[in-house]
Design an enzyme around this catalytic site. Structure first.
Site, PDB file in Angstrom:
ATOM      1  N   ASP A   1     -53.138   9.210  37.068  1.00 51.20           N
ATOM      2  CA  ASP A   1     -52.310  10.144  36.308  1.00 51.20           C
ATOM      3  C   ASP A   1     -52.654  10.002  34.824  1.00 51.20           C
ATOM      4  OD1 ASP A   1     -51.192   7.796  35.371  1.00 51.20           O
ATOM      5  OD2 ASP A   1     -49.154   8.257  36.015  1.00 51.20           O
TER       6      ASP A   1
ATOM      7  N   ASP B   1     -50.575   9.216  31.196  1.00 57.46           N
ATOM      8  CA  ASP B   1     -49.271   8.780  30.692  1.00 57.46           C
ATOM      9  C   ASP B   1     -49.162   9.000  29.186  1.00 57.46           C
ATOM     10  OD1 ASP B   1     -48.413   7.141  33.233  1.00 57.46           O
ATOM     11  OD2 ASP B   1     -50.421   6.415  32.730  1.00 57.46           O
TER      12      ASP B   1
ATOM     13  N   ASP C   1     -47.226  11.726  33.362  1.00 59.34           N
ATOM     14  CA  ASP C   1     -45.953  11.086  33.043  1.00 59.34           C
ATOM     15  C   ASP C   1     -45.672  11.250  31.554  1.00 59.34           C
ATOM     16  OD1 ASP C   1     -44.944   9.994  35.404  1.00 59.34           O
ATOM     17  OD2 ASP C   1     -46.194   8.195  35.230  1.00 59.34           O
TER      18      ASP C   1
HETATM   19  P1  GTP Z   1     -53.586   4.575  36.577  1.00 58.32           P
HETATM   20  O1  GTP Z   1     -52.568   5.619  36.290  1.00 58.32           O
HETATM   21  O2  GTP Z   1     -53.862   4.429  38.030  1.00 58.32           O
HETATM   22  O3  GTP Z   1     -54.835   4.747  35.775  1.00 58.32           O
HETATM   23  O4  GTP Z   1     -52.996   3.148  36.098  1.00 58.32           O
HETATM   24  P2  GTP Z   1     -51.874   2.895  35.029  1.00 58.32           P
HETATM   25  O5  GTP Z   1     -52.035   1.503  34.560  1.00 58.32           O
HETATM   26  O6  GTP Z   1     -51.842   3.975  33.994  1.00 58.32           O
HETATM   27  O7  GTP Z   1     -50.572   2.919  35.933  1.00 58.32           O
HETATM   28  P3  GTP Z   1     -49.275   3.825  35.841  1.00 58.32           P
HETATM   29  O8  GTP Z   1     -49.543   5.187  35.334  1.00 58.32           O
HETATM   30  O9  GTP Z   1     -48.616   3.721  37.188  1.00 58.32           O
HETATM   31  O10 GTP Z   1     -48.341   3.052  34.843  1.00 58.32           O
HETATM   32  C1  GTP Z   1     -48.663   2.886  33.489  1.00 58.32           C
HETATM   33  C2  GTP Z   1     -47.794   1.844  32.884  1.00 58.32           C
HETATM   34  O11 GTP Z   1     -46.459   2.293  32.859  1.00 58.32           O
HETATM   35  C3  GTP Z   1     -47.791   0.532  33.656  1.00 58.32           C
HETATM   36  O12 GTP Z   1     -47.825  -0.502  32.737  1.00 58.32           O
HETATM   37  C4  GTP Z   1     -46.482   0.498  34.362  1.00 58.32           C
HETATM   38  O13 GTP Z   1     -46.001  -0.811  34.446  1.00 58.32           O
HETATM   39  C5  GTP Z   1     -45.628   1.338  33.466  1.00 58.32           C
HETATM   40  N1  GTP Z   1     -44.606   2.037  34.238  1.00 58.32           N
HETATM   41  C6  GTP Z   1     -44.768   2.950  35.215  1.00 58.32           C
HETATM   42  N2  GTP Z   1     -43.575   3.368  35.673  1.00 58.32           N
HETATM   43  C7  GTP Z   1     -42.651   2.696  34.966  1.00 58.32           C
HETATM   44  C8  GTP Z   1     -41.231   2.693  34.938  1.00 58.32           C
HETATM   45  O14 GTP Z   1     -40.559   3.375  35.691  1.00 58.32           O
HETATM   46  N3  GTP Z   1     -40.652   1.871  34.018  1.00 58.32           N
HETATM   47  C9  GTP Z   1     -41.387   1.109  33.160  1.00 58.32           C
HETATM   48  N4  GTP Z   1     -40.783   0.325  32.290  1.00 58.32           N
HETATM   49  N5  GTP Z   1     -42.688   1.109  33.157  1.00 58.32           N
HETATM   50  C10 GTP Z   1     -43.324   1.874  34.050  1.00 58.32           C
HETATM   51 MN    MN Z   2     -51.375   5.977  34.524  1.00 58.22          MN
HETATM   52 MN    MN Z   3     -47.909   6.790  35.240  1.00 58.85          MN
END
Ligand code: GTP
Ligand code: MN
Ligand code: MN
Length: 358
Positions: free
Chosen positions: A179, A181, A282
């Site tokens: 995704d 973020d 996100d």
């Molecule tokens: P990819 O998207 O697969 O590239 O990996 P990513 O590291 O970006 O993972 P992800 O998008 O799932 O999450 C990004 C960061 O946001 C991570 O550090 C998660 O711990 C954090 N995160 C995701 N969802 C939540 C949540 O609901 N609350 C909090 N506090 N952190 C979140």
């Molecule tokens: Mn991500």
């Molecule tokens: Mn995410």
């Protein structure tokens, strides 16, 4: 007849020691998923849930046929509500990878049909599968940059002076992600309140959203500082969304050569005038005073975050969240305006995002 039509009701004993369970069976697609969830529950020290998933998996292993619909599960023992929902999500969408299904489930989507905006006349199931397939295709850095520009434009249109940062894996320098973020704030505390619905409306008006679910901020400030959250889940205003991203010409050609031509034809069928694909995005809005904590918390990796919290608790007697850092010994919140300051509070050497890929 189709197998589902001739599947007899199976009488199954409830203890695994009362029945035969072969090594090779008919439902690995489902049991692999359930066992991943069991393992995951085990890691988060939820023994009860872990055993429940394992029991469900074990029941499916003992079935003499492939599960094709929820009807096949009637009267079987040990299938809890949670397992049933996972099985349902998986049987409904043919060809979804197990990892993706698990991740979507954790992110709050209980069924592929959750993705479909209500009141739409297209073939819902078919469309859901299209989205799933897109979302199984990693997001490239190039696509992330295009989405960055869009989000930037949207946010600045509804709140001039806002600050938008790319977080998650792309901030850590990853080339692809599941995704994209973003973290959003404004230097004037309070200006960010109720910002998300405005951003979402703007994006929707431009036809850029396929799906969105906004969660309101539930984090209340007391006069001494932010209230401590009940759990690690953060309370920011957050939007789980799926963008409708216009495909770049070069990407379409890349896809056309890597997929069979049927896929490309499918891509052209579902649009009017342009080729697009679904991308998970996100969006998180943070007050300026918590921005450093939010930035640290949303940059990841997940393991890095977990370890930071463990370090804070076990080595420093502090409690770290994406909102604040609380020092139990001093019984007060430690303020920070940058990630560097948070590392310093924690007595840690600063680690830049590109070195947080734990
Ligand atoms: P990819 O998207 O697969 O590239 O990996 P990513 O590291 O970006 O993972 P992800 O998008 O799932 O999450 C990004 C960061 O946001 C991570 O550090 C998660 O711990 C954090 N995160 C995701 N969802 C939540 C949540 O609901 N609350 C909090 N506090 N952190 C979140
Ligand atoms: Mn991500
Ligand atoms: Mn995410």
């Amino acid at each position: 007849p189709k197998p589902s039509e001739i599947t007899p009701a199976v009488r199954m004993k409830s203890y695994a020691c009362q029945r035969r369970t072969p090594l090779k069976h008919h439902n690995s697609f489902l049991t692999d998923a359930l066992e991943i969830l069991a393992q995951n529950a085990e890691f988060s020290e939820n023994e009860g849930r872990s055993v429940a998933f394992r029991r469900s998996a074990s029941v499916l292993k003992a079935l003499p046929h492939v599960v094709r619909s929820m009807d096949n599960l009637k009267d079987l023992p040990c299938l809890g509500e949670h397992s049933l929902r996972v099985i349902k999500a998986l049987t409904n969408v043919f060809g979804v990878g197990v990892r993706t299904a698990d991740r979507w489930f954790r992110e709050g989507l209980r069924s592929p049909l959750d993705l479909i905006p209500t009141g739409q006349k297209l073939n819902h199931a078919q469309q859901a599968v299209e989205y799933y397939n897109d979302l199984n295709t990693p997001v490239t850095k190039k696509e992330a940059m295009v989405i960055s520009d869009i989000v930037d434009k949207a946010v600045k249109a509804v709140l001039p002076g806002a600050i938008i940062t790319l977080s998650g894996g792309f901030r850590r320098g990853k080339e692809v992600g599941h995704d994209v973020d973003f973290l959003i704030t404004h230097p004037e505390e309070g200006a960010e309140e109720r910002l998300m619905p405005k951003i979402v409306n703007w994006l929707d008006d431009q036809g850029l959203l396929l799906y969105q679910k906004t969660t309101r901020n539930s984090y209340l400030e007391s006069k001494d500082g932010p209230a401590r959250p009940a759990s690690n889940m953060d309370r920011f205003e957050r939007c789980f969304s799926i963008f409708k991203l216009e495909q770049l010409d070069s990407d379409i050609h890349a896809k056309a050569s890597s997929y069979n031509s049927g896929k490309t034809a499918g891509m052209e069928e579902r649009h009017t005038g342009s080729i697009w694909r679904a991308v998970r995005v996100d969006l998180v809005v943070s007050p300026y005073s918590q921005f450093a904590f939010a930035t640290l918390g949303w940059t990841g990796s997940k393991l890095f975050e977990r370890e930071l919290r463990r370090w804070a608790g076990q080595e420093k007697g502090m409690s770290l969240s994406s909102h604040a850092l609380y020092d139990s010994k001093q019984q007060r919140y430690l303020r920070a305006n940058s990630e560097e300051e948070i590392f310093a509070h924690l007595g840690l050497e600063y680690i830049p995002p590109s070195e947080r890929n734990a």
